[in-house]
Scaffold this motif. Sequence first.
Motif, short mmCIF file in Angstrom:
data_model
loop_
_atom_site.label_atom_id
_atom_site.label_comp_id
_atom_site.label_asym_id
_atom_site.label_seq_id
_atom_site.Cartn_x
_atom_site.Cartn_y
_atom_site.Cartn_z
N ASP A 46 -11.43 -34.38 -21.50
CA ASP A 46 -12.30 -35.55 -21.52
C ASP A 46 -11.95 -36.45 -20.34
OD1 ASP A 46 -13.79 -37.78 -22.08
OD2 ASP A 46 -12.95 -38.13 -24.06
N VAL A 47 -12.88 -36.57 -19.42
CA VAL A 47 -12.65 -37.35 -18.21
C VAL A 47 -12.27 -38.79 -18.56
CG1 VAL A 47 -13.71 -38.25 -16.09
CG2 VAL A 47 -14.15 -35.90 -16.81
N ALA A 48 -12.81 -39.33 -19.63
CA ALA A 48 -12.51 -40.70 -20.04
C ALA A 48 -11.04 -40.87 -20.40
CB ALA A 48 -13.40 -41.11 -21.20
N ASN A 49 -10.38 -39.80 -20.78
CA ASN A 49 -8.98 -39.87 -21.19
C ASN A 49 -8.03 -39.32 -20.13
OD1 ASN A 49 -9.50 -41.03 -23.73
ND2 ASN A 49 -10.03 -39.04 -24.56
N ARG A 50 -8.50 -39.20 -18.91
CA ARG A 50 -7.69 -38.60 -17.84
C ARG A 50 -6.39 -39.37 -17.60
NH1 ARG A 50 -10.12 -37.80 -11.96
NH2 ARG A 50 -9.96 -40.05 -12.00
#
Length: 74
Positions: A46-50
């Motif tokens: 998940d890019v939001a949680n990178r």
Amino acid sequence: MTDANDLAARFDAIDWLAIDPGQVCAFYEATGRPIGQRVLLQPFADVANRETWRRQCLADLVAIQGRGCPTCST
């Protein structure tokens, strides 16, 4: 330098080819962490949680390096 920049710089400085996969696997086996939480063995999904993933990778790598022997209990 902000925390995010420092995190990115520290993450980018990791020599991924120098990390022993066997040592990483032994570390996770010793900790008993579930497969889905073994961040050094899987890319983030998940890019939001990178940023969270990067922090976990750095924390795990520091823990592995600090143990010296990943199968030792100390």
